[in-house]
Design a protein around this motif. Structure first.
Motif, PDB file in Angstrom:
ATOM      1  N   SER A 420     -29.582 148.424  81.534  1.00 30.49           N
ATOM      2  CA  SER A 420     -30.636 149.337  81.989  1.00 30.49           C
ATOM      3  C   SER A 420     -30.483 150.713  81.351  1.00 30.49           C
ATOM      4  O   SER A 420     -31.469 151.321  80.915  1.00 30.49           O
ATOM      5  CB  SER A 420     -30.592 149.459  83.520  1.00 30.49           C
ATOM      6  OG  SER A 420     -30.827 148.212  84.128  1.00 30.49           O
ATOM      7  N   ALA A 421     -29.250 151.208  81.285  1.00 31.82           N
ATOM      8  CA  ALA A 421     -29.011 152.511  80.663  1.00 31.82           C
ATOM      9  C   ALA A 421     -29.365 152.469  79.183  1.00 31.82           C
ATOM     10  O   ALA A 421     -29.915 153.434  78.627  1.00 31.82           O
ATOM     11  CB  ALA A 421     -27.554 152.920  80.857  1.00 31.82           C
ATOM     12  N   ARG A 424     -33.075 152.747  78.730  1.00 35.93           N
ATOM     13  CA  ARG A 424     -33.519 154.134  78.894  1.00 35.93           C
ATOM     14  C   ARG A 424     -33.177 154.968  77.665  1.00 35.93           C
ATOM     15  O   ARG A 424     -33.877 155.925  77.330  1.00 35.93           O
ATOM     16  CB  ARG A 424     -32.895 154.753  80.147  1.00 35.93           C
ATOM     17  CG  ARG A 424     -33.376 154.135  81.454  1.00 35.93           C
ATOM     18  CD  ARG A 424     -32.956 154.976  82.655  1.00 35.93           C
ATOM     19  NE  ARG A 424     -31.497 155.075  82.778  1.00 35.93           N
ATOM     20  CZ  ARG A 424     -30.746 154.209  83.454  1.00 35.93           C
ATOM     21  NH1 ARG A 424     -31.314 153.177  84.060  1.00 35.93           N
ATOM     22  NH2 ARG A 424     -29.435 154.375  83.547  1.00 35.93           N
ATOM     23  N   ALA A 468     -25.471 155.229  75.862  1.00 33.15           N
ATOM     24  CA  ALA A 468     -25.717 154.683  77.198  1.00 33.15           C
ATOM     25  C   ALA A 468     -24.406 154.339  77.889  1.00 33.15           C
ATOM     26  O   ALA A 468     -24.240 154.565  79.099  1.00 33.15           O
ATOM     27  CB  ALA A 468     -26.609 153.433  77.086  1.00 33.15           C
TER      28      ALA A 468
END
Length: 474
Positions: A420-421, A424, A468
């Motif tokens: 998820s990081a 982003r 990330a």
């Protein structure tokens, strides 16, 4: 500007300009659009076709292009909750988990670097060769007639030669891509509720097929030399399974190659168990130059019809060239042929003719050589970037073929949080847990190096992944 981006820009402009015209109002002619907007006639034609597909315009041959009436809005007021009972009342709930497949098929948003995809970037695909093959195929006599159920004899013969002895043309069935071939094999040879032995980790799309077919995947661990024979024998004995699915060459996701010393043992264990081995040979045509060639397919050492072999053109060619071959012998072939006919009738003849034109031309071998060189170059870029930007991670195993890396993560890392990081931060990667039929032994990422546009973008993607990693909680 590329032709594709020109079409997209023109579609956007024409879509906004439609507000100036009344319903059934006539748009400027194609010739006028070419003159006003300084684009090619082909761009105009494709843009109009795109708007027509959206239902925004209507084309009337000889008259022109007109603004279409707005679609009627139909209120949906029904209650579909009854379906939950209907779907589960007969044999219990059998939800289809397609998350792994959908993840692999999803295109990341603009600005996100794709280290997740399972198909080559368009720059690595033989687009011109495919276009030429398609044009030649369309001119073949009977190109749109119904093909033989088992496939064009010439294409079956080509696959038989490519797979090698003891497979011959009579043993080959043409199917619509490797996923379709796997579905046919698992459904034809496995019974609902029965166990099926699978490599651990393994391809999530196969796990989804097995579960959707009512089969119960049982994991058998692998290492860098492929499946571990002693654990395979234990799994057959403990479960009574009659199916084992494996990828002996450049396995997905690990890149492992089943070593020569284990090949005969795997076949002996399956034969003693009275079981079939489904050999998904999806990446054999993607070997890297300068590396040892993978051993021949398992079917080459199988005189008794234990192995059901799958060979596909999709990965080395194009995601839309959904052509593959199932090779089997004996009653198993008859069952595969019967289920394939019931489910699909046959693979569309124009697609088969196109595939035959492609693989029969000198351009095919040239493409495979070019693709192999690009795969090796991209692999080296990705491995080098991991060592540069993430030096504290365990060194990733370097594959000798295929298109992905299987990166072990430090034991404390939550791979879902990292994924998820990373998204982003502008890079799409795949969490490892979806590759396991049961609990994963640790966190992993699968990193694909074929979907990014360039090697530079690939390196940038790994750098974003590093950023990330620094941001997630330790």
């Amino acid at each position: 500007m590329s032709d594709g981006s020109s079409v997209t820009s023109l579609v956007t402009q024409l879509r906004s300009d439609l507000e100036r015209y009344p319903v059934d109002g006539k748009l400027p002619s194609s010739r006028e659009l070419v003159r006003q907007l300084k684009v090619s006639p082909v761009t105009v034609s494709r843009a109009i076709a795109a708007l027509a597909a959206e239902g925004l315009v209507i084309t009337r041959p000889g008259a022109g292009v007109f603004r279409a009436p707005p679609p009627r809005e139909v209120a949906v007021t029904g209650d579909v909750s009854w379906q939950e009972v209907a779907l589960s009342s007969q044999s219990g709930t059998r939800a289809i988990d397609a998350s792994g497949v959908l993840t692999a098929l999803s295109d990341p948003p603009s600005g996100v670097i794709d280290l997740n995809g399972g198909y080559t970037h368009p720059s690595l695909q033989p687009e011109r060769e495919l276009a030429a093959a398609s044009a030649r195929a369309g001119r073949r006599p009977g190109a749109w007639t119904r093909p033989p159920i088992c496939g064009l004899p010439e294409l079956r013969a080509w696959f038989a030669r490519d797979i090698g002895s003891p497979v011959n043309v009579e043993n080959v069935l043409i199917t619509s891509g490797g996923q379709s071939a796997l579905t046919t094999a698992l459904r034809a040879l496995g019974a609902p509720g029965a166990p099926v032995l699978v490599e651990s980790p393994t391809y999530p799309g196969m796990l989804a097929i097995a579960r959707a077919s009512g089969l119960r995947p049982v994991p058998v661990p692998i290492d860098r030399d492929g499946v571990r024979p002693e654990l395979l024998a234990d799994a057959f004995r403990d479960t009574g399974a009659r199916l084992f699915v494996c990828q002996p060459a450049f396995q997905n996701p690990t890149g492992a190659v089943l070593c020569a010393e284990r090949r005969a043992e795997v076949l002996r264990i399956a034969r003693d168990a009275g079981a079939f081995v489904i050999e998904d040979d999806f990446a054999r045509l993607m070997a890297h130059p300068g590396s040892p060639a993978p051993p021949p397919p398992l079917v080459a050492d199988d005189p008794d019809g234990v192995v059901v072999h799958i060979r596909s053109l999709t990965k080395p060619a194009s995601p839309s060239l959904r052509i593959s071959a199932l090779a089997a012998r004996g009653p198993a072939l008859e069952r595969l042929r019967g289920l394939h006919a019931v489910e699909s009738f046959f693979v569309p003849r124009p697609l088969q003719e196109t595939a035959l034109e492609l693989v029969s031309s000198p351009a095919w071998s040239r493409h495979l050589r070019s693709l192999a060189a690009s795969l090796r170059e991209r692999r080296d870029v990705a491995v080098s970037a991991l060592r540069e930007f993430l030096p504290t991670w365990t060194a990733v195993p370097v594959p000798t073929g295929g298109y992905h890396l299987w990166q072990p993560l430090p034991g404390f890392v939550d791979e879902v949080a990292l994924t998820s990081a990373a998204f982003r931060a502008g890079v799409a990667v795949t969490p490892g847990r979806m590759y396991f039929a049961a609990e994963a032994p640790g966190p992993y990422l699968r990193l694909s190096y074929v979907s990014a546009a360039t090697g530079a973008q690939l390196r940038d993607g790994v750098q974003r992944l590093s950023q990330a990693y620094q941001e997630i909680p330790g």
